[in-house]
Design a protein around this motif. Structure first.
Motif, PDB file in Angstrom:
ATOM      1  N   ASP A 161      24.302  26.723 -94.736  1.00 37.11           N
ATOM      2  CA  ASP A 161      25.344  27.259 -93.861  1.00 37.11           C
ATOM      3  C   ASP A 161      24.846  27.105 -92.421  1.00 37.11           C
ATOM      4  OD1 ASP A 161      27.158  28.658 -92.393  1.00 37.11           O
ATOM      5  OD2 ASP A 161      26.923  30.567 -93.451  1.00 37.11           O
ATOM      6  N   LEU A 162      25.422  26.110 -91.733  1.00 35.36           N
ATOM      7  CA  LEU A 162      24.952  25.837 -90.362  1.00 35.36           C
ATOM      8  C   LEU A 162      25.178  27.029 -89.436  1.00 35.36           C
ATOM      9  CD1 LEU A 162      25.981  22.148 -89.582  1.00 35.36           C
ATOM     10  CD2 LEU A 162      23.699  23.042 -89.969  1.00 35.36           C
ATOM     11  N   GLN A 163      26.285  27.738 -89.658  1.00 33.72           N
ATOM     12  CA  GLN A 163      26.550  28.892 -88.785  1.00 33.72           C
ATOM     13  C   GLN A 163      25.416  29.910 -88.890  1.00 33.72           C
ATOM     14  OE1 GLN A 163      30.450  31.103 -87.627  1.00 33.72           O
ATOM     15  NE2 GLN A 163      29.891  31.919 -89.618  1.00 33.72           N
ATOM     16  N   ASP A 164      24.947  30.135 -90.102  1.00 33.38           N
ATOM     17  CA  ASP A 164      23.846  31.070 -90.312  1.00 33.38           C
ATOM     18  C   ASP A 164      22.559  30.528 -89.672  1.00 33.38           C
ATOM     19  OD1 ASP A 164      22.502  33.351 -91.635  1.00 33.38           O
ATOM     20  OD2 ASP A 164      21.529  31.765 -92.797  1.00 33.38           O
ATOM     21  N   LEU A 165      22.329  29.227 -89.855  1.00 38.54           N
ATOM     22  CA  LEU A 165      21.122  28.615 -89.287  1.00 38.54           C
ATOM     23  C   LEU A 165      21.130  28.732 -87.745  1.00 38.54           C
ATOM     24  CD1 LEU A 165      18.577  27.003 -90.073  1.00 38.54           C
ATOM     25  CD2 LEU A 165      19.880  24.917 -89.740  1.00 38.54           C
ATOM     26  N   PHE A 166      22.295  28.463 -87.144  1.00 33.30           N
ATOM     27  CA  PHE A 166      22.390  28.550 -85.681  1.00 33.30           C
ATOM     28  C   PHE A 166      22.182  29.992 -85.214  1.00 33.30           C
ATOM     29  CE2 PHE A 166      25.424  24.699 -85.923  1.00 33.30           C
ATOM     30  CZ  PHE A 166      24.345  23.834 -85.896  1.00 33.30           C
ATOM     31  N   ALA A 167      22.716  30.931 -85.998  1.00 36.73           N
ATOM     32  CA  ALA A 167      22.564  32.338 -85.609  1.00 36.73           C
ATOM     33  C   ALA A 167      21.083  32.741 -85.655  1.00 36.73           C
ATOM     34  CB  ALA A 167      23.394  33.231 -86.521  1.00 36.73           C
ATOM     35  N   ARG A 168      20.350  32.199 -86.617  1.00 39.17           N
ATOM     36  CA  ARG A 168      18.920  32.509 -86.707  1.00 39.17           C
ATOM     37  C   ARG A 168      18.158  31.926 -85.511  1.00 39.17           C
ATOM     38  NH1 ARG A 168      17.265  33.998 -92.168  1.00 39.17           N
ATOM     39  NH2 ARG A 168      19.168  34.281 -93.342  1.00 39.17           N
ATOM     40  N   TYR A 169      18.510  30.700 -85.160  1.00 35.80           N
ATOM     41  CA  TYR A 169      17.869  30.043 -84.011  1.00 35.80           C
ATOM     42  C   TYR A 169      18.137  30.833 -82.722  1.00 35.80           C
ATOM     43  CZ  TYR A 169      17.949  26.558 -80.140  1.00 35.80           C
ATOM     44  OH  TYR A 169      17.811  25.895 -78.947  1.00 35.80           O
ATOM     45  N   THR A 170      19.403  31.205 -82.500  1.00 37.12           N
ATOM     46  CA  THR A 170      19.714  31.888 -81.246  1.00 37.12           C
ATOM     47  C   THR A 170      19.209  33.336 -81.265  1.00 37.12           C
ATOM     48  OG1 THR A 170      21.952  32.356 -82.079  1.00 37.12           O
ATOM     49  CG2 THR A 170      21.715  30.447 -80.662  1.00 37.12           C
ATOM     50  N   PHE A 171      19.145  33.938 -82.460  1.00 36.53           N
ATOM     51  CA  PHE A 171      18.615  35.306 -82.535  1.00 36.53           C
ATOM     52  C   PHE A 171      17.113  35.304 -82.229  1.00 36.53           C
ATOM     53  CE2 PHE A 171      16.984  38.939 -85.209  1.00 36.53           C
ATOM     54  CZ  PHE A 171      17.401  39.914 -84.333  1.00 36.53           C
ATOM     55  N   GLU A 172      16.429  34.299 -82.758  1.00 35.67           N
ATOM     56  CA  GLU A 172      14.989  34.160 -82.496  1.00 35.67           C
ATOM     57  C   GLU A 172      14.749  34.105 -80.970  1.00 35.67           C
ATOM     58  OE1 GLU A 172      13.083  33.581 -85.609  1.00 35.67           O
ATOM     59  OE2 GLU A 172      11.629  34.398 -84.204  1.00 35.67           O
ATOM     60  N   PHE A 173      15.580  33.302 -80.323  1.00 39.00           N
ATOM     61  CA  PHE A 173      15.465  33.141 -78.867  1.00 39.00           C
ATOM     62  C   PHE A 173      15.815  34.453 -78.163  1.00 39.00           C
ATOM     63  CE2 PHE A 173      17.599  32.351 -74.822  1.00 39.00           C
ATOM     64  CZ  PHE A 173      16.646  31.617 -74.143  1.00 39.00           C
ATOM     65  N   ALA A 174      16.957  35.046 -78.558  1.00 37.98           N
ATOM     66  CA  ALA A 174      17.432  36.259 -77.887  1.00 37.98           C
ATOM     67  C   ALA A 174      16.424  37.392 -78.019  1.00 37.98           C
ATOM     68  CB  ALA A 174      18.772  36.670 -78.493  1.00 37.98           C
ATOM     69  N   SER A 175      15.833  37.505 -79.223  1.00 38.71           N
ATOM     70  CA  SER A 175      14.873  38.579 -79.450  1.00 38.71           C
ATOM     71  C   SER A 175      13.656  38.410 -78.522  1.00 38.71           C
ATOM     72  CB  SER A 175      14.454  38.526 -80.921  1.00 38.71           C
ATOM     73  OG  SER A 175      13.501  39.486 -81.192  1.00 38.71           O
ATOM     74  N   LEU A 176      13.232  37.168 -78.323  1.00 38.33           N
ATOM     75  CA  LEU A 176      12.071  36.920 -77.457  1.00 38.33           C
ATOM     76  C   LEU A 176      12.351  37.234 -75.996  1.00 38.33           C
ATOM     77  CD1 LEU A 176      10.506  33.686 -78.989  1.00 38.33           C
ATOM     78  CD2 LEU A 176       9.373  35.890 -78.678  1.00 38.33           C
ATOM     79  N   ILE A 177      13.531  36.806 -75.495  1.00 39.00           N
ATOM     80  CA  ILE A 177      13.759  37.077 -74.066  1.00 39.00           C
ATOM     81  C   ILE A 177      14.152  38.537 -73.823  1.00 39.00           C
ATOM     82  CG2 ILE A 177      14.344  34.686 -73.404  1.00 39.00           C
ATOM     83  CD1 ILE A 177      17.283  35.775 -73.037  1.00 39.00           C
ATOM     84  N   ALA A 178      14.759  39.174 -74.821  1.00 42.67           N
ATOM     85  CA  ALA A 178      15.181  40.561 -74.607  1.00 42.67           C
ATOM     86  C   ALA A 178      14.029  41.543 -74.824  1.00 42.67           C
ATOM     87  CB  ALA A 178      16.344  40.911 -75.529  1.00 42.67           C
ATOM     88  N   THR A 179      13.176  41.249 -75.840  1.00 43.73           N
ATOM     89  CA  THR A 179      12.153  42.263 -76.199  1.00 43.73           C
ATOM     90  C   THR A 179      10.729  41.726 -76.277  1.00 43.73           C
ATOM     91  OG1 THR A 179      12.211  41.876 -78.582  1.00 43.73           O
ATOM     92  CG2 THR A 179      13.918  43.312 -77.694  1.00 43.73           C
ATOM     93  N   GLY A 180      10.579  40.405 -76.308  1.00 42.45           N
ATOM     94  CA  GLY A 180       9.230  39.838 -76.459  1.00 42.45           C
ATOM     95  C   GLY A 180       8.790  39.802 -77.916  1.00 42.45           C
TER      96      GLY A 180
END
Ligand code: HEM
Length: 417
Positions: free
Chosen positions: A82-101
């Motif tokens: 499911d590409l939508q799920d894969l993309f959400a994981r990629y962007t969540f990984e990024f978002a978590s790093l810039i928002a919280t480290g």
């Protein structure tokens, strides 16, 4: 939204429905001076040189260590993903790093565990959508009884609180030895020059959860529709591949491509890719509408009279498909409409191209969003062939974010294997 910004607020009607993103002091739910203060902070954060350097490091890192091994594995196994799920994981990984480290590590567990944050946000966004459609007394009764979408909303709230508490305790433990680069939570807790005094825990929670949501959900939704549109328009895919080869491998030594900190800049040369992304956002804006309440009676550009009792909904989804705005071919996917005769990018005014909102409240993460999407698109299109599962239904979900209801199923083939 632009000319008379101060008259059109989010207001209490918005706030009581989107309360999961904080109270009237938080960035997403505030108006007036409170919003100005929060906006100043988020703008300073998102345009900070240290963040730019950090972004240039973490995007290639997530792609190299998280995404590529998964794509290679999917290609070897011939498994449907499911590409939508894969993309959400990629962007969540990024978002978590810039928002919280904090690393989310959700690209390590694909296929094994659901992305709980994403699920909580999805459920909450569906419930908010329902709150906008049904009478207030009805959803409040559902909330009181703990049934229907309100039950899920309550559960989502608990999950997001858990995430927040985890982030906060990890951060407090590690604050002195923070090696995770520049992130919003550290700025809040230090307190950093861009924040001033540390805000209340409630405001921080609203802003951090909101920042992750704003980064992750929008970009992953854009990516899903982009690949769906590309599958319907294979000529555009060929054009993007040719453009990548022309600009990234000028000596004609075409080989595998992975983004590196230095190579992200190269993506700015890809005019057709940028145009195809804008075209995707025109047809499928991740935030499909905005809502505002007028403070004083006014006359809209359309000639409609509005007052304090008028709830205004501006549909970016409808605007992207209006002949009066985009012409007779508005329903067609035509990246060319974004390219000037000279071959440059044609910029459209934000009140016409409304996917990022317009006026002072325009999305402050637009450029980061483009970098994040272009890096993964280039990696996938150049190195892999994506084949969508033809029989899988693709329809938008009824929600405040235009995600696909049943995901986007596909197989992946490594072009270099
Ligand atoms: C394709 C990607 C994106 C799209 C289409 C998009 C769209 C939008 C829209 C329509 C709004 C206004 C929502 C509202 O009325 O409250 C908004 C706000 C916001 N966006 Fe984005 N966004 C994207 C990516 C990002 C990214 C990557 C970030 C962060 C790095 C970000 C951060 C924010 C923030 C903080 C706000 C709140 C601004 C405020 O209330 O003043 N966005 N975005």
């Amino acid at each position: 939204m632009s000319a008379n910004f101060s008259n059109y607020v989010k207001g209490s009607e918005w706030r009581k429905r989107l309360d999961i993103f904080g109270d009237h002091h938080s960035l997403f739910n505030s108006d007036f001076d409170e919003w100005k203060q929060q906006r100043k902070v988020v703008r300073a954060f998102l345009s900070h040189q240290q963040l730019n350097q950090h972004v240039a490091k973490i995007i290639p890192d997530i792609i190299e260590k998280g995404l590529i091994p998964i794509l290679d594995n999917l290609s070897e196994q011939g498994t449907v993903v499911d590409l939508q799920d894969l993309f959400a994981r990629y962007t969540f990984e990024f978002a978590s790093l810039i928002a919280t480290g904090s690393k989310a590590n959700c690209l390590m567990r694909i296929g094994l565990a659901e992305n709980q944050f994403q699920k909580a946000i999805d459920d909450a966004c569906e419930a908010i959508f329902a709150r906008l459609l049904i009478p207030e007394t009805f959803w409040k009764l559902q909330r009181w009884l703990g049934i229907g979408k309100e039950r899920k909303y309550k559960k989502s709230w608990k999950i997001l609180d858990k995430f927040w508490e985890k982030y906060l305790s990890i951060k407090r433990e590690k604050l002195c030895e923070d090696q995770e680069g520049f992130n919003a939570l550290t700025c809040y807790l230090t307190p950093h020059e861009i924040v001033g005094q540390t805000p209340t825990s409630n405001v921080m929670r609203g802003n951090i959860v909101g920042l992750i949501f704003a980064t992750e959900d929008t970009t992953s939704t854009a990516l899903s529709w982009f690949f769906w549109l590309l599958s319907k328009n294979p000529v555009s895919e060929i054009k993007i591949r040719q453009e990548v080869i022309k600009h990234i491998f000028p000596q004609n030594q075409v080989k595998k491509w992975r983004p590196t900190a230095g190579s992200l800049e190269q993506l700015n040369k890809l005019v057709y890719l940028h145009a195809a992304l804008c075209e995707t956002l025109r047809l499928f804006p991740p935030v499909p509408y905005e809502m505002r309440t007028p403070l004083q009676p006014d006359i809209l550009p359309s000639g409609h009279r509005v007052d304090q009792k008028t709830g205004i909904v501006i549909s970016s989804y409808a605007m992207g498909r209006m002949i009066s705005i985009w012409g007779e071919d508005c329903h067609e996917f035509k990246p060319e409409r974004w390219i000037t005769k000279e071959g440059g990018i044609k910029h459209e005014a934000s009140h016409k191209f409304f996917a990022f909102n317009a006026g002072p409240r325009i999305c402050p993460g637009k450029e980061i969003g483009f970098t994040l999407t272009k890096a993964i698109i280039t990696t996938i299109i150049h190195n892999y062939h994506v084949q969508l599962v033809e029989t899988h239904p693709v329809t938008p979900n009824l929600s405040i974010v235009l995600r696909m209801k049943h995901g986007l199923m596909a197989t992946i083939n490594n072009r270099w294997a």
